[in-house]
Design a protein around this motif. Structure first.
Motif: not given
Length: 114
Positions: A33-39, A46-52
């Motif tokens: 769902a996160l992938c679809r919404r953020s495209k 996963i990188r964005s979750l780790i970094e931010n």
């Protein structure tokens, strides 16, 4: 670059590390769902979750349309403020309330979409 031996240098910026990640079904559907919404790809999410710590979805065309409507309504509100200063507030009070309600609806619509 880091010196590993006399002749071998390792550039950490060019080294890619592959990991295997085990997720429950619920976690996997949430990631999808996160992938679809953020495209974005799963790796990018996963990188964005780790970094931010968060993943923000991209602005859709609907959001851009609503933002443009807000800009138009704010222009109308500024014009009404100018008229209120010129002719008195009571002459434009009803129109100000209508514009303020419409702006609140647009803002609520933007918040509900997020």
């Amino acid at each position: 670059m880091f010196l590993i031996s006399n002749r071998l240098y390792l550039n950490l910026y060019r080294t890619h590390v592959t990991i295997t990640l085990r997720l429950s079904y619920d976690q996997f559907t949430w990631l999808g769902a996160l992938c679809r919404r953020s495209k974005q790809t799963q790796s990018a999410v996963i990188r964005s979750l780790i970094e931010n710590g968060t993943v923000r979805e991209r602005i859709t065309k609907e959001h851009i349309h609503i933002i443009r409507q807000l800009i138009g309504e704010s222009t109308n509100l500024n014009q009404l403020a100018k008229q209120a200063n010129t002719y008195g507030f009571f002459a434009v009070a009803k129109r100000c309330e209508e514009v303020a309600q419409h702006i609140n609806q647009l803002i609520k619509q933007l918040k509900d979409d997020r």
